[in-house]
Design an enzyme around this catalytic site. Structure first.
Site, PDB file in Angstrom:
ATOM      1  N   SER A  80     -38.069  10.258 -43.083  1.00  0.00           N
ATOM      2  CA  SER A  80     -37.965   9.295 -41.984  1.00  0.00           C
ATOM      3  C   SER A  80     -39.117   8.303 -41.934  1.00  0.00           C
ATOM      4  CB  SER A  80     -37.952  10.029 -40.647  1.00  0.00           C
ATOM      5  OG  SER A  80     -36.780  10.754 -40.485  1.00  0.00           O
ATOM      6  N   ASP A 170     -38.425  21.286 -45.662  1.00  0.00           N
ATOM      7  CA  ASP A 170     -38.425  20.358 -46.800  1.00  0.00           C
ATOM      8  C   ASP A 170     -38.242  21.127 -48.105  1.00  0.00           C
ATOM      9  OD1 ASP A 170     -39.036  18.437 -44.919  1.00  0.00           O
ATOM     10  OD2 ASP A 170     -41.191  18.677 -45.209  1.00  0.00           O
ATOM     11  N   ARG A 212     -43.585  16.816 -32.424  1.00  0.00           N
ATOM     12  CA  ARG A 212     -43.907  15.390 -32.505  1.00  0.00           C
ATOM     13  C   ARG A 212     -43.418  14.649 -31.274  1.00  0.00           C
ATOM     14  NH1 ARG A 212     -40.158  13.979 -37.640  1.00  0.00           N
ATOM     15  NH2 ARG A 212     -38.152  14.460 -36.727  1.00  0.00           N
ATOM     16  N   ASP A 287     -46.535  11.780 -37.943  1.00  0.00           N
ATOM     17  CA  ASP A 287     -45.864  12.084 -36.669  1.00  0.00           C
ATOM     18  C   ASP A 287     -46.108  13.490 -36.156  1.00  0.00           C
ATOM     19  OD1 ASP A 287     -44.252  13.050 -38.743  1.00  0.00           O
ATOM     20  OD2 ASP A 287     -42.356  12.434 -37.841  1.00  0.00           O
ATOM     21  N   LYS A 360     -36.556  11.474 -32.445  1.00  0.00           N
ATOM     22  CA  LYS A 360     -36.505  10.356 -33.387  1.00  0.00           C
ATOM     23  C   LYS A 360     -36.985   9.047 -32.747  1.00  0.00           C
ATOM     24  CE  LYS A 360     -34.602  12.687 -36.803  1.00  0.00           C
ATOM     25  NZ  LYS A 360     -35.303  12.926 -38.063  1.00  0.00           N
ATOM     26  N   HIS A 471     -32.250   8.253 -45.129  1.00  0.00           N
ATOM     27  CA  HIS A 471     -32.335   9.149 -46.297  1.00  0.00           C
ATOM     28  C   HIS A 471     -31.200  10.136 -46.165  1.00  0.00           C
ATOM     29  CE1 HIS A 471     -33.749  12.170 -43.516  1.00  0.00           C
ATOM     30  NE2 HIS A 471     -34.607  11.258 -43.044  1.00  0.00           N
TER      31      HIS A 471
HETATM   32  O1  LIG Z   1     -38.514  16.865 -39.440  1.00  0.00           O
HETATM   33  C1  LIG Z   1     -39.348  16.289 -40.176  1.00  0.00           C
HETATM   34  O2  LIG Z   1     -40.535  16.187 -39.916  1.00  0.00           O
HETATM   35  C2  LIG Z   1     -38.869  15.679 -41.478  1.00  0.00           C
HETATM   36  C3  LIG Z   1     -38.699  16.765 -42.485  1.00  0.00           C
HETATM   37  O3  LIG Z   1     -39.917  17.374 -42.748  1.00  0.00           O
HETATM   38  O4  LIG Z   1     -37.668  14.995 -41.268  1.00  0.00           O
HETATM   39  P1  LIG Z   1     -37.646  13.411 -40.980  1.00  0.00           P
HETATM   40  O5  LIG Z   1     -38.359  12.762 -42.118  1.00  0.00           O
HETATM   41  O6  LIG Z   1     -36.172  13.089 -40.994  1.00  0.00           O
HETATM   42  O7  LIG Z   1     -38.277  13.184 -39.680  1.00  0.00           O
HETATM   43 MN   LIG Z   2     -34.944  10.787 -41.066  1.00  0.00          MN
HETATM   44 MN   LIG Z   3     -35.429  15.063 -41.507  1.00  0.00          MN
END
Ligand SMILES: O=C(O)[C@@H](CO)OP(=O)(O)O
Ligand SMILES: [Mn+2]
Ligand SMILES: [Mn+2]
Length: 558
Positions: A80, A170, A212, A287, A360, A471
């Site tokens: 992200s 991940d 986050r 984040d 998000k 992604h």
């Molecule tokens: O959850 C998160 O921190 C990442 C995966 O490690 O996902 P994204 O990049 O979609 O935020």
């Molecule tokens: Mn994402």
């Molecule tokens: Mn993710």
């Protein structure tokens, strides 16, 4: 040459100004062949299916991983942070992962201000390294931790404590065990050389430390108690035993392992953070480190009771927030992402509304704007956050806040107060990360319904839409062998893939405001996320700046 560039954007030669442009980012929504483990394919997604029929002129795929997103190699899956950076900035920047690789390879990391600062604690204090133990390359990389351990000891660290966060998001669930073995092996080698180096605490990333956007401070508190105070519900004499034992609970997984501390024979924690110590958070991605960075750095702090606030020298692997200058010391300078499309458009009078749910929210604001918090132009912009569910795994509420986000966005579109509305719909990603296939299918359907609500509103105001993703994730939910066949264990169960993928993502354009001759160019087969910003600028009636990656669209006479 940045100073000589103008902020004023030239009018597009063919495209009119004044249309409402809706930009929808489906998080974790890649394009892959139909397959039972492709949840987007299995789910009922009529809106996205209809958009796909517009290809190749109004639907195509773009790259969303690897070097196209500024990552070190094309084996790196997208994420992200880099995805939204590229979407918003229109340019490809070398990202944190790569900058840290370069600083470690050249040894420059040890010459920088950040390292010199923490080094002052090496004589009398302990060096604590806190971060995600993983080779996923999204937030951190274990090989970077290994190099840092070696380098720090060669540069004077005599006592080192590692506070691990297990991943399983991940990387495959259960891989925590092999990563702990790897680090334990390195620490044993350091001990042979006379460095007192141990793992001191741990816990699963989603339950301990790595919250986050201030979704749930209790997550950070659990980490604080273990890392700083040396207190946790589970105590073990070594980390390998800890991870193996805690995983024996049938409901346990790496992402949500409970916090633990390592204790000596007399039950005392071996590595609480004390006055005079040095601390490095070794994640490069921002984040999920910002909240801990605040707790470690801010003198005044009221998010939870820290009980003890040790006087430490603290540095981040990177500076995580350039606006807040947080943390004030860091080992590697972050990418300076400049001249983002958000800033250009605000300076050219475009009124923007951005919305997502908490998990998000920073993606369509902070990451989109080149890791910058706040507004460029408060009178022209409104960013709205819908509170995410807290305390429940997303496979239990797979619809998340998709419809709520879409309805707020619909209202923003119909209000006629905005020229651009931008949203992130989180389901494909957040539910995809749970590895729960049934729930991810439900989540994908909800995301599709949310897109429909936004597109219907765009239809009503005669606007234009751009639907894309940052992604892959939900389009491939199983670990596969080299030939692409799902891997099964001895009981015949498939291994769920919780991570992002290397797949490209779709992009679709349309809406009544799109002039009839607008179509995707056919001369940019390897275009990626960074090509979207110029495209969106065009749809607002502007030519994109020359230093942007080229637009995906052209206008032909119809
Ligand atoms: O959850 C998160 O921190 C990442 C995966 O490690 O996902 P994204 O990049 O979609 O935020
Ligand atoms: Mn994402
Ligand atoms: Mn993710």
């Amino acid at each position: 040459m940045a100073e000589t560039r103008r902020w004023e954007l030239a009018a597009h030669r063919r495209l009119e100004k004044g249309k409402v442009v809706g930009v929808v980012v489906l998080d974790g929504w890649g394009e892959a062949a139909p397959d039972p483990f492709n949840c987007i394919h299995v789910a009922d997604t009529p809106t996205l299916d209809a958009l796909k029929k517009g290809g190749p002129e109004r639907w195509r795929v773009i790259k969303a991983h690897g070097t196209a997103a500024g990552l070190p190699t094309d084996d790196d899956m997208g994420n992200s942070e880099v995805g939204h950076n590229a979407l918003g900035a229109g340019q490809i920047y070398a990202q944190g992962a790569k900058l840290v690789d370069m600083a470690l390879a050249s040894g420059k990391i040890y010459e920088g201000e950040g390292f010199k600062y923490i080094q002052q604690s090496f004589e009398n204090g302990t060096l604590h390294l806190i971060g995600l133990l993983s080779d996923g390359g999204v937030h951190s990389r274990i090989d970077q931790l290994q190099l840092l351990l070696k380098g720090a000891s060669e540069h004077g660290a005599k006592r080192i404590r590692v506070h691990i966060l297990t991943d399983g998001r991940d990387v495959l669930d259960g891989s925590s065990v092999k990563f702990v073995e790897l680090i334990e092996n390195d620490l044993a080698k350091l001990r042979d050389k006379g460095v007192d180096a141990r793992i001191a605490s741990g816990g699963g990333r989603m339950y301990v430390t790595m919250d986050r956007y201030e979704n749930d401070w209790q997550v950070v508190k659990r980490g604080w108690d273990a890392q700083v105070l040396g207190e946790a519900p589970h105590k073990f004499q070594n980390a390998l035993e800890a991870v193996k034992k805690l995983r024996e609970d049938p409901k346990a997984n790496d992402q949500y392992l409970p916090p633990f501390v390592i204790v000596d024979e007399r039950g005392r924690p071996i590595g609480p953070i004390m006055d005079g110590d040095a601390v490095v958070t070794f994640n490069f991605r921002a984040d999920r480190m910002v909240m801990l960075a605040k707790a470690l750095e801010y003198e005044s702090f009221d998010k939870f009771d820290r009980v003890r606030f040790p006087k430490i020298r603290y540095a981040g692997m990177l500076q995580y927030d350039g606006e807040l200058k947080l943390p004030s010391h860091f080992l590697v300078a972050p990418p300076e992402i400049e001249r983002t499309s958000g800033e250009y458009l605000a300076r050219n009078g475009i009124r923007t509304y951005a919305c997502s749910e908490t998990v998000k929210f920073g993606h369509v604001t902070f990451f989109w704007n080149g890791n910058r918090s706040g507004y460029f132009h408060p009178n022209l912009e409104k960013y709205e956050e819908i509170p995410s569910d807290i305390g429940i795994p997303f496979n239990e509420q797979p619809k998340m806040k998709a419809v709520e986000i879409a309805k707020k966005t619909r209202d923003a579109i119909l209000s006629c107060k905005f020229d651009q509305v931008r949203v992130n719909i989180a389901n494909g990603d957040m539910v995809g990360h749970t590895g729960d296939i049934e729930a991810t299918i439900v989540g994908c359907k909800a995301a599709d319904e949310a897109v429909k609500i936004v597109l219907d509103a765009i239809e009503q105001v005669g606007g234009i839409f751009v639907v894309t993703a940052d992604h892959g994730n939900a389009e491939d939910m199983v670990k596969r062998d080299k030939s692409g066949k799902p891997l099964r264990d001895k009981d015949g169960n498939v291994q769920p893939l919780t991570s992002h993928t290397l797949n490209p993502v779709p992009i679709a354009i349309g809406g009544p405001g799109l002039q009839p001759g607008v179509r995707f160019r056919s001369d940019l087969p390897s275009a990626g996320l960074a090509n979207v910003a110029a495209t969106v600028m065009n749809l607002h009636g502007f030519e994109a700046p020359d230093h942007y990656e080229p637009t995906l669209i052209e206008v032909v006479d119809k």
